[in-house]
Design an enzyme around this catalytic site. Structure first.
Site, short mmCIF file in Angstrom:
data_model
loop_
_atom_site.label_atom_id
_atom_site.label_comp_id
_atom_site.label_asym_id
_atom_site.label_seq_id
_atom_site.Cartn_x
_atom_site.Cartn_y
_atom_site.Cartn_z
N LYS A 88 26.77 -4.48 -2.17
CA LYS A 88 28.23 -4.40 -2.30
C LYS A 88 28.84 -3.68 -1.11
CE LYS A 88 27.79 -3.71 -7.31
NZ LYS A 88 27.97 -2.66 -8.32
N HIS A 106 5.63 6.31 11.51
CA HIS A 106 5.05 6.14 10.17
C HIS A 106 4.08 7.32 9.96
CE1 HIS A 106 3.69 4.38 6.54
NE2 HIS A 106 3.38 3.16 6.94
N ARG A 159 0.80 -1.22 0.00
CA ARG A 159 0.00 0.00 0.00
C ARG A 159 0.83 1.27 0.00
NH1 ARG A 159 -3.09 -3.61 1.94
NH2 ARG A 159 -1.11 -4.23 2.82
N THR A 160 1.80 1.32 0.90
CA THR A 160 2.50 2.58 1.08
C THR A 160 3.23 2.97 -0.20
OG1 THR A 160 2.70 2.11 3.42
CG2 THR A 160 4.15 3.82 2.54
N ARG A 196 11.54 3.79 3.32
CA ARG A 196 11.12 2.81 4.34
C ARG A 196 12.32 1.93 4.64
NH1 ARG A 196 5.86 -0.96 4.46
NH2 ARG A 196 5.05 1.02 5.19
#
Ligand code: NCD
Length: 312
Positions: free
Chosen positions: A86, A135, A57-58, A107
């Protein structure tokens, strides 16, 4: 104050008036989010999606918001496909990305990662969830859902149910509710209670906070029942998870005693905490909530990025 050019790391970065202004502008963006009107408010703008943790969703609602406003996205959806494999640091990755885009949505599994990214980036950074931290954009759309249902954010009784220890959505939401003068009732299994530092800070800010371990009683009192998933991925110890797994479930029968206008919210994904038989009741608000992600994120991005540059 204007949001133009600013980071959004914690919900506490926004004043009450700034939150209300984003919600106001989000209401006007609903037809754009539905696709029934079009806009080029973000024409010529590039927003980077730096997702180092799973998201449906986000990320997709941010991408939908950008694209419906005529902007474009650069997306990292899998950290394993980047040079972090890496050994590149998060700081360097974000620093570089900020020279490719006009804003970065991040995120990350680590609490504090969004704050670090904001330091690394030369462009505004929006926190889309940092571990068990915050959030804030979820909180904005949660508030939009509550405001749409009740016409106010003040004087309501909001039950926060579930994983209040690791759930970042509730960590952000509780502060906003306190700020708007709604009462917060905490209902969590033992072991998943809201951490003491959050309680202390909320009380210091004047929050009306109480606990109700009996879910039936909490449901009877609630204007909003905000359900959360147990954040399985955050447990360091599997026994700790198994001790609480499946310990609460909201179904249609439980809602029989609820106030007629009570709404059930959930940031989603759900993992058994809300039975499918709730979906057909008048209380279910979680799918509306997930739609409102788009106009709210449109409003936020427009405020942070400003109007489109003309002539390029
Ligand atoms: C939440 C999250 O990622 O914190 N999901 C979301 O953004 N809608 C809630 C969760 O994963 O349980």
């Amino acid at each position: 104050m204007s949001l133009h050019g600013r980071d959004l790391v914690s919900i506490r970065d926004l004043s009450r008036d700034e939150v209300l202004s984003v919600l106001d502008s989000a209401r006007k963006m609903v037809p754009l989010a539905e696709g029934s009107r079009s806009s080029d408010a973000l024409r010529g703008r590039i927003v980077a999606m730096a997702f180092f943790e799973p998201s449906t969703r986000t990320r997709l609602s941010f991408e939908s918001a950008v694209q419906r406003l005529g902007g474009r996205c650069l997306t990292i959806a899998d950290a394993g496909a980047t040079s972090m494999r890496k050994g590149e640091s998060l700081y360097d990755t974000i620093r570089m990305l900020s020279s490719y885009a006009d804003a970065i949505v991040i995120r990350h599994p680590n609490e504090g990662a969004a704050r670090l990214a904001a330091r690394a980036s030369e462009r505004p950074v929006i926190n889309a969830g940092d571990g068990a931290g915050q959030h804030p954009t979820q909180t904005l759309l949660d508030l939009a859902t509550i405001q749409e249902a009740f016409g106010t954010l003040t004087g309501l009784k909001i039950v926060l149910l579930g994983d209040l220890k690791y759930g970042r959505t509730v960590h952000s939401l509780a502060y906003a509710l306190a700020e708007f003068g709604s009462e917060v009732i905490l209902t969590a299994p033992p072991g998943l209670r809201l951490p003491e530092d959050h309680r202390e800070e909320l009380r210091r800010l004047g929050a009306r906070l109480s606990e109700q371990s009996d879910l039936r009683k909490a449901v009877r009192e609630a204007d909003v029942l905000y359900v959360t998933r147990i954040q399985k991925e955050r447990f360091s110890d599997e026994d700790e998870y198994h001790a609480v797994a499946g310990s609460y479930r909201v179904d249609a029968a439980l809602l029989e005693d609820a106030k007629p206008r009570m709404i059930v919210m959930h940031p989603l994904p759900r993992a058994g905490e809300i039975a499918p038989d709730v979906d057909g009741t008048k209380h279910a608000a979680y799918f509306r909530q997930s739609f409102l992600a788009v106009p709210v994120r449109m409003a936020l991005l427009t405020a942070i990025l400003g109007a489109a540059r003309r002539g390029n």
